[in-house]
Motif scaffolding. Structure first.
Motif, mmCIF file in Angstrom:
data_model
loop_
_atom_site.group_PDB
_atom_site.id
_atom_site.type_symbol
_atom_site.label_atom_id
_atom_site.label_comp_id
_atom_site.label_asym_id
_atom_site.label_seq_id
_atom_site.Cartn_x
_atom_site.Cartn_y
_atom_site.Cartn_z
ATOM 1 N N MET A 153 7.358 -12.532 -7.729
ATOM 2 C CA MET A 153 7.463 -11.277 -7.021
ATOM 3 C C MET A 153 6.091 -10.625 -6.851
ATOM 4 O O MET A 153 5.842 -9.969 -5.862
ATOM 5 C CB MET A 153 8.408 -10.354 -7.804
ATOM 6 C CG MET A 153 8.851 -9.161 -7.045
ATOM 7 S SD MET A 153 10.069 -9.630 -5.817
ATOM 8 C CE MET A 153 10.579 -8.051 -5.326
ATOM 9 N N ALA A 154 5.211 -10.835 -7.820
ATOM 10 C CA ALA A 154 3.882 -10.227 -7.758
ATOM 11 C C ALA A 154 2.996 -10.947 -6.746
ATOM 12 O O ALA A 154 2.141 -10.323 -6.124
ATOM 13 C CB ALA A 154 3.236 -10.239 -9.133
ATOM 14 N N ALA A 155 3.174 -12.242 -6.579
ATOM 15 C CA ALA A 155 2.329 -13.027 -5.665
ATOM 16 C C ALA A 155 2.476 -12.559 -4.207
ATOM 17 O O ALA A 155 1.457 -12.367 -3.525
ATOM 18 C CB ALA A 155 2.637 -14.509 -5.797
ATOM 19 N N PRO A 156 3.689 -12.372 -3.681
ATOM 20 C CA PRO A 156 3.795 -11.890 -2.295
ATOM 21 C C PRO A 156 3.171 -10.510 -2.095
ATOM 22 O O PRO A 156 2.557 -10.249 -1.060
ATOM 23 C CB PRO A 156 5.295 -11.852 -2.027
ATOM 24 C CG PRO A 156 5.894 -12.807 -3.001
ATOM 25 C CD PRO A 156 4.998 -12.754 -4.201
ATOM 26 N N LEU A 189 0.632 -9.294 -3.784
ATOM 27 C CA LEU A 189 -0.812 -9.486 -3.837
ATOM 28 C C LEU A 189 -1.333 -10.021 -2.491
ATOM 29 O O LEU A 189 -2.333 -9.534 -1.971
ATOM 30 C CB LEU A 189 -1.182 -10.447 -4.975
ATOM 31 C CG LEU A 189 -2.678 -10.743 -5.118
ATOM 32 C CD1 LEU A 189 -3.455 -9.476 -5.422
ATOM 33 C CD2 LEU A 189 -2.898 -11.803 -6.176
ATOM 34 N N VAL A 190 -0.643 -10.983 -1.920
ATOM 35 C CA VAL A 190 -1.036 -11.548 -0.629
ATOM 36 C C VAL A 190 -0.968 -10.473 0.457
ATOM 37 O O VAL A 190 -1.879 -10.340 1.272
ATOM 38 C CB VAL A 190 -0.149 -12.765 -0.269
ATOM 39 C CG1 VAL A 190 -0.396 -13.221 1.155
ATOM 40 C CG2 VAL A 190 -0.384 -13.907 -1.246
ATOM 41 N N SER A 228 -1.165 -7.223 0.045
ATOM 42 C CA SER A 228 -2.225 -6.241 -0.217
ATOM 43 C C SER A 228 -3.577 -6.745 0.260
ATOM 44 O O SER A 228 -4.350 -6.011 0.877
ATOM 45 C CB SER A 228 -2.302 -5.922 -1.716
ATOM 46 O OG SER A 228 -1.098 -5.332 -2.148
ATOM 47 N N VAL A 229 -3.875 -8.015 -0.004
ATOM 48 C CA VAL A 229 -5.149 -8.602 0.430
ATOM 49 C C VAL A 229 -5.225 -8.633 1.956
ATOM 50 O O VAL A 229 -6.254 -8.300 2.555
ATOM 51 C CB VAL A 229 -5.335 -10.010 -0.177
ATOM 52 C CG1 VAL A 229 -6.512 -10.730 0.465
ATOM 53 C CG2 VAL A 229 -5.520 -9.921 -1.682
ATOM 54 N N CYS A 230 -4.133 -9.006 2.602
ATOM 55 C CA CYS A 230 -4.107 -9.035 4.078
ATOM 56 C C CYS A 230 -4.316 -7.638 4.663
ATOM 57 O O CYS A 230 -5.070 -7.468 5.621
ATOM 58 C CB CYS A 230 -2.790 -9.627 4.575
ATOM 59 S SG CYS A 230 -2.673 -11.397 4.326
ATOM 60 N N LEU A 231 -3.656 -6.650 4.115
ATOM 61 C CA LEU A 231 -3.818 -5.277 4.589
ATOM 62 C C LEU A 231 -5.250 -4.777 4.360
ATOM 63 O O LEU A 231 -5.823 -4.104 5.223
ATOM 64 C CB LEU A 231 -2.820 -4.345 3.913
ATOM 65 C CG LEU A 231 -1.373 -4.452 4.405
ATOM 66 C CD1 LEU A 231 -0.461 -3.573 3.553
ATOM 67 C CD2 LEU A 231 -1.283 -4.064 5.865
ATOM 68 N N LEU A 232 -5.832 -5.113 3.217
ATOM 69 C CA LEU A 232 -7.205 -4.718 2.935
ATOM 70 C C LEU A 232 -8.172 -5.371 3.919
ATOM 71 O O LEU A 232 -9.070 -4.719 4.449
ATOM 72 C CB LEU A 232 -7.567 -5.088 1.491
ATOM 73 C CG LEU A 232 -8.978 -4.722 1.063
ATOM 74 C CD1 LEU A 232 -9.176 -3.207 1.108
ATOM 75 C CD2 LEU A 232 -9.260 -5.253 -0.331
#
Length: 99
Positions: A1-4, A6-7, A9-13
């Motif tokens: 659940m944390a991996a999606p 994180l992905v 969040s990184v894409c939005l950043l």
């Protein structure tokens, strides 16, 4: 659940950084010239001119003709200098020249 998360969040950043970088660059020039008219244009057929942006790779002047066409001309052309002088000395509508 944390991996999606994180992905995502990184894409939005990354999207935010790219958007900010593009916004800081500002808008590019509206019109640049890459080909030039070499044939002289009669000054009576020209209604206006504008210099292209300094961000353009080639310095140029855009002539607007009576029929609405835009022509690219090199500013160093001798006949172009005559056209600019003619247009700059031409009275604006509603103005009278003092003699």
């Amino acid at each position: 659940m944390a991996a999606p998360r994180l992905v995502l969040s990184v894409c939005l950043l990354m999207l935010a950084v790219i958007t900010l970088a593009e916004g800081l660059r500002g808008a590019g020039p509206k019109k640049c010239c890459f080909t030039f008219t070499e044939k002289p244009v009669a000054k009576e057929r020209v209604v206006g001119y504008v210099k292209t942006s300094q961000r353009c790779s080639n310095p140029a002047i855009l002539l607007k003709t009576v029929v609405g066409r835009q022509l690219c001309v090199r500013p160093s052309t001798p006949w172009m200098k005559e056209v600019i002088t003619y247009l700059n000395n031409k009275a604006l509508p509603g103005q009278t020249k003092n003699l």
